[in-house]
Design a protein around this motif. Sequence first.
Motif, PDB file in Angstrom:
ATOM      1  N   VAL A 363      -4.498   5.557  -5.144  1.00  0.00           N
ATOM      2  CA  VAL A 363      -3.895   6.165  -3.958  1.00  0.00           C
ATOM      3  C   VAL A 363      -2.711   6.968  -4.476  1.00  0.00           C
ATOM      4  O   VAL A 363      -1.933   6.465  -5.272  1.00  0.00           O
ATOM      5  N   LEU A 366       2.158   9.387  -1.951  1.00  0.00           N
ATOM      6  CA  LEU A 366       2.784   8.730  -0.801  1.00  0.00           C
ATOM      7  C   LEU A 366       4.299   8.890  -0.837  1.00  0.00           C
ATOM      8  O   LEU A 366       4.924   8.766  -1.896  1.00  0.00           O
ATOM      9  N   GLN A 370       5.520   6.081   3.710  1.00  0.00           N
ATOM     10  CA  GLN A 370       4.055   5.933   3.717  1.00  0.00           C
ATOM     11  C   GLN A 370       3.626   4.752   2.842  1.00  0.00           C
ATOM     12  O   GLN A 370       2.695   4.016   3.167  1.00  0.00           O
ATOM     13  N   TYR A 374       1.611   1.527   3.975  1.00  0.00           N
ATOM     14  CA  TYR A 374       0.363   1.195   3.275  1.00  0.00           C
ATOM     15  C   TYR A 374       0.280  -0.309   2.984  1.00  0.00           C
ATOM     16  O   TYR A 374      -0.779  -0.925   3.105  1.00  0.00           O
TER      17      TYR A 374
END
Length: 378
Positions: A363, A366, A370, A374
């Motif tokens: 991922v 971010l 964020q 998450y």
Amino acid sequence: MTASGRVKGWCPGAWRPMASGDGLIVRVRPRFGTLSRSQVLIICDASRRWGSGTIDLTNRGNVQLRGVHEQDWRSLLTALIEADLIDSSPEAEARPPVLVAPDWQPDDDNYIAAQMLSERLGELPALPAKVGFAVDAGPVRLLTDAPADFRIERAMTGSLMVRADGRELGTPVESVGTAVNTALRLARWFGESAGEGARRMKRRRDPLPDWLPEAVRPVLSQPSFPLGKHPLGLVYGLRFGQVSADALRKAVLPENVRGVRVTPWRRLLIEGAHPEPLDGLLTDEGDPGLTTDACPGKPFCEQATVPTRELAQQLAGEIKGRLHVSGCPKGCARQRPADTCIVGEGGRYGVIFQGRADETPEVAGLTESQLRSYFGVE
Ligand code: SF4
């Protein structure tokens, strides 16, 4: 010599400090992993006078002063030499480190071997950076996970032994002197045969020389040094391996304190300390600052693009397994995989599962908020 010869990514020493976001990092390698009370006070005063007022403990049991201004480096160096905290020449500092089990006692095999080894390091040819020795010959092994290439240990049979890092078995030896001779011979063999190949012993896959038979197994490993009472004093933890100079100074001020033994596990053994909590030092084994890895991050390292430690402290209790938060893919705080690794890149965070900071995030991109969302942490 000036501090200007520094190289980014250089393993910092006192003679060759490394530039970081908050100034120079100056590393002290305590002999036998031990600092006298007066040496600790000098380090604390030096940190407050010429550094950022914080002191780091590394995973090799070294002590680091951070935030040293270029113009103050020479004064700091002089003070450290006068206190017998560093070698008076850059050549001596460049010799391989000798890590010794922190529970050594005067005149036990650990102490004698470490002393003999230290006196003979000058016999060795130049070895790759970071290569070093561990002397860990007590009834259980403490330094199994600490970085070292050539190890003097206790065999299951009771004798001393020498083991190349990465091999399960080692070679029995008859005496401390033979152990030291064999460890030095192994280091010399490693240096002469390394060529362009592996630069750490554990990565070498070729057979060891005939004179180093892999014949005996070392005693069991107990890679922990519990917080609290110890026969020599009290063991305290350091959150993320860092302590303020003020807190450390206060901890050693009582006159019954004889000194401090540093460890590779973010723990200090204060010799002769009174059993009481000390501000800024951890006494709770459950504190995430002992088990979560986080480098200094932004703004303390110039390669970092994100802050790390506050985030790590907040996320640690919320994320299962080992957490590593790294300001950039270099992953200074942890070279091995973590269950969750959060890494900064271009001012954003990426997440790697079961991996290292230099792997491709699963991922990416971010923001901090964020990232919190998450993981369900607000
Ligand atoms: S991992 Fe952390 S300390 Fe190491 S270079 Fe990157 S930001 Fe700096």
